[in-house]
Scaffold this motif. Structure first.
Motif, PDB file in Angstrom:
ATOM      1  N   THR A   1     -11.247   1.711  -8.719  1.00  9.97           N
ATOM      2  CA  THR A   1     -12.536   1.530  -8.037  1.00  9.97           C
ATOM      3  C   THR A   1     -13.511   2.653  -8.401  1.00  9.97           C
ATOM      4  N   MET A   2     -12.966   3.876  -8.530  1.00  9.54           N
ATOM      5  CA  MET A   2     -13.804   5.026  -8.904  1.00  9.54           C
ATOM      6  C   MET A   2     -14.490   4.789 -10.250  1.00  9.54           C
TER       7      MET A   2
ATOM      8  N   ILE B   1      -7.505   3.216  -6.083  1.00  6.68           N
ATOM      9  CA  ILE B   1      -8.647   4.109  -5.849  1.00  6.68           C
ATOM     10  C   ILE B   1      -9.248   4.564  -7.183  1.00  6.68           C
TER      11      ILE B   1
ATOM     12  N   THR C   1      -1.768   2.668  -4.113  1.00 10.01           N
ATOM     13  CA  THR C   1      -3.043   2.994  -3.473  1.00 10.01           C
ATOM     14  C   THR C   1      -3.883   3.906  -4.362  1.00 10.01           C
TER      15      THR C   1
ATOM     16  N   TRP D   1       0.832  -1.211   0.000  1.00  9.56           N
ATOM     17  CA  TRP D   1       0.000   0.000   0.000  1.00  9.56           C
ATOM     18  C   TRP D   1       0.865   1.260   0.000  1.00  9.56           C
ATOM     19  N   ASP D   2       1.680   1.448  -1.027  1.00  9.03           N
ATOM     20  CA  ASP D   2       2.386   2.731  -1.122  1.00  9.03           C
ATOM     21  C   ASP D   2       1.492   3.708  -1.899  1.00  9.03           C
ATOM     22  N   ALA D   3       1.909   4.985  -1.968  1.00 11.11           N
ATOM     23  CA  ALA D   3       1.018   6.007  -2.516  1.00 11.11           C
ATOM     24  C   ALA D   3       0.634   5.722  -3.972  1.00 11.11           C
TER      25      ALA D   3
ATOM     26  N   MET E   1      -9.860   2.433   1.301  1.00  8.40           N
ATOM     27  CA  MET E   1      -8.561   2.680   0.667  1.00  8.40           C
ATOM     28  C   MET E   1      -8.075   4.098   0.920  1.00  8.40           C
ATOM     29  N   ILE E   2      -9.010   5.071   0.900  1.00 15.18           N
ATOM     30  CA  ILE E   2      -8.600   6.456   1.130  1.00 15.18           C
ATOM     31  C   ILE E   2      -8.145   6.614   2.585  1.00 15.18           C
TER      32      ILE E   2
ATOM     33  N   LEU F   1     -13.732   2.249  -1.458  1.00 16.86           N
ATOM     34  CA  LEU F   1     -13.119   3.562  -1.685  1.00 16.86           C
ATOM     35  C   LEU F   1     -12.756   4.228  -0.363  1.00 16.86           C
TER      36      LEU F   1
ATOM     37  N   GLY G   1      -5.009   4.620   3.018  1.00 18.81           N
ATOM     38  CA  GLY G   1      -4.018   5.257   2.150  1.00 18.81           C
ATOM     39  C   GLY G   1      -3.423   6.487   2.801  1.00 18.81           C
TER      40      GLY G   1
END
Lengths: 230, 48, 151
Positions: free
Chosen positions: A123-124, A120, A116, A111-113, C22-23, C19, C26
């Motif tokens: 998924t969006m 996201i 991640t 889970w690095d930036a 993860m946010i 979401l 994250g």
């Protein structure tokens, strides 16, 4: 029945041919990276996929803004189609990234930036497709989708800079960086070629997907006409 | 799995995804064309 | 219509939950994805026993492998601080002295970092070997293995 125009066939054929040449160039005709060895060849798939996904998101963003302004469902068809293809390429990006990560980093996922934000964004856009499928009235679905798609541009900008702003396992950008690409020419040329080939495939997918939307639209109109008459 | 195994896996997964999407797209196109043609035929019969 | 609505509500709920998750994780996790060795040496008391990541370069000459205990020992540096790392088990192929690495684990009271996972970090540079293996040379190698023309 399946009447394919000559131009569409030529377009699809060109995409297939370019990808075949790119495959040969990247897999066989060029030496692999000195540090990573043969697994680096996944780059010729991973980087074109993510470039194509970014373009698809950008097209959806522009078409959505234009739709909100003009309220034309033909423009919305481009936004919707490009988002669907974007999800496919984002999925390929995540899958090939994991397969590349295991032999190089030692892990399929972390889970690095960069990872991640990519998850996201994926998924969006899955959410975007669900909103579109859920909406029963076309104009309403187009409107909700467009509002979501406006987030697309900040999302890809955030993802591009994620590897610079935060500490990550993912390495910084190799292509778009100050001082030019950090990739030796023998590796850079097939990479650029494969990006172009993937973009040609994207444009083929997009035209066919928009064509589908147009036929559905005409069918809906025909059904409406029939309903009124009967 | 060796180095080439991972390369093969990556290219395999991507090929399945791309060809799968192409077939999915073509299938929907065929379905939509058939539905539209049927609607037009029916509509034509009614107006006659 | 009812069933379709419910299906989308459930699916939509899953997407929104994913979401948000993860946010949240994250922001919490990837903003400081790893600490540098000098950061860790400064605050070692406060992070003792907590699971975290440390990233740096593997110090040349520090890598030791004990095959009996399956224990890998090495040092990570960022040019200022140095952290001693002990890891049970093997490391990824690209993990080597002078290369980058990120390790997951905990800082122990005994003055070393107990790693449970090693990740190799590579640079954004890509270049072919000094003597690139061309298709021609591959064919030559193939010929030499088959010993063509020889009984």
């Amino acid at each position: 029945m399946a009447r394919l125009s000559f131009a569409a066939r030529l377009h699809g054929g060109a995409a297939a041919l370019l990808l075949a040449v790119g495959l040969y160039w990247g897999l066989l005709a060029v030496p692999a990276d000195a540090f990573q060895g043969e697994v680096q060849r996944i780059m010729y798939l991973h980087v074109p996929s993510v470039s194509t996904a970014y373009l698809a998101i950008l097209v959806t963003f522009c078409a959505s803004i234009l739709y909100l302004w003009k309220r034309d469902l033909r423009i919305d068809a481009v936004a919707h189609s490009s988002a669907e293809i974007g999800v496919v390429f984002l999925g390929i990006t995540l899958a090939t990234g994991a397969i590349w990560g295991k032999p190089t980093w030692g892990v399929w996922w972390t889970w690095d930036a960069r990872l991640t934000v990519t998850a996201i964004v994926f998924t969006m856009y899955v959410g975007y497709l669900m909103v579109r499928a859920f909406a029963e009235e076309p104009q309403a679905g187009a409107r909700y989708g467009a509002v979501l798609a406006v987030l697309g541009l900040p999302a890809i900008i955030l993802n591009h800079f994620a590897v610079q702003w935060w500490r990550t396992l993912h390495q910084p950008s190799s292509l778009i960086r100050p001082g030019g690409p950090s990739v030796a020419p023998v590796i850079l040329w097939p990479l650029v070629f494969n990006i172009v080939a993937m973009l040609v495939l994207y444009s083929y997918f997009l035209l066919e997907r928009v064509r589908l939307e147009r036929i559905r639209h005409r069918a809906a109109e025909s059904r409406l006409k029939r309903g009124r008459r009967g | 799995m060796g180095s080439w195994g991972f390369v093969g896996l990556a290219y395999g997964v991507a090929s399945v995804a791309l060809i799968g999407y192409l077939l999915f797209l073509k299938g929907r196109l065929r379905g939509a064309r058939e539905e539209f043609a049927a609607l037009e035929r029916e509509g034509g019969r009614r107006t006659r | 219509m009812k069933g379709r609505r419910l299906k989308y509500l459930v699916a939509g709920g899953i997407v929104v939950a994913a979401l948000v998750g993860m946010i949240y994780s994250g922001v919490k996790e990837s903003v400081v994805y790893f600490y540098t060795p000098s950061e860790l040496t400064q605050k070692k008391d406060s992070v003792e026993g907590k699971s975290l990541r440390v990233g740096g370069m593997v110090v040349d000459g520090s890598l030791k492998w004990d095959p009996q205990a399956l224990l890998l020992t090495f040092q990570l540096t960022d040019g200022q601080g140095v952290v001693i790392v002990r890891h049970k088990g093997t490391a990824p192929d690209l993990f080597k002295e002078g290369a980058g690495a990120v390790v997951e684990g905990t800082w122990t009271r005994d003055g070393y970092f107990r790693s449970s996972n090693i990740m190799a970090k590579h640079s954004e540079e890509y270049k072919p070997p000094v003597h690139p293996e061309t298709l021609e040379s591959k064919k030559e190698l193939f010929k030499s293995i088959l010993k063509e023309g020889k009984p």
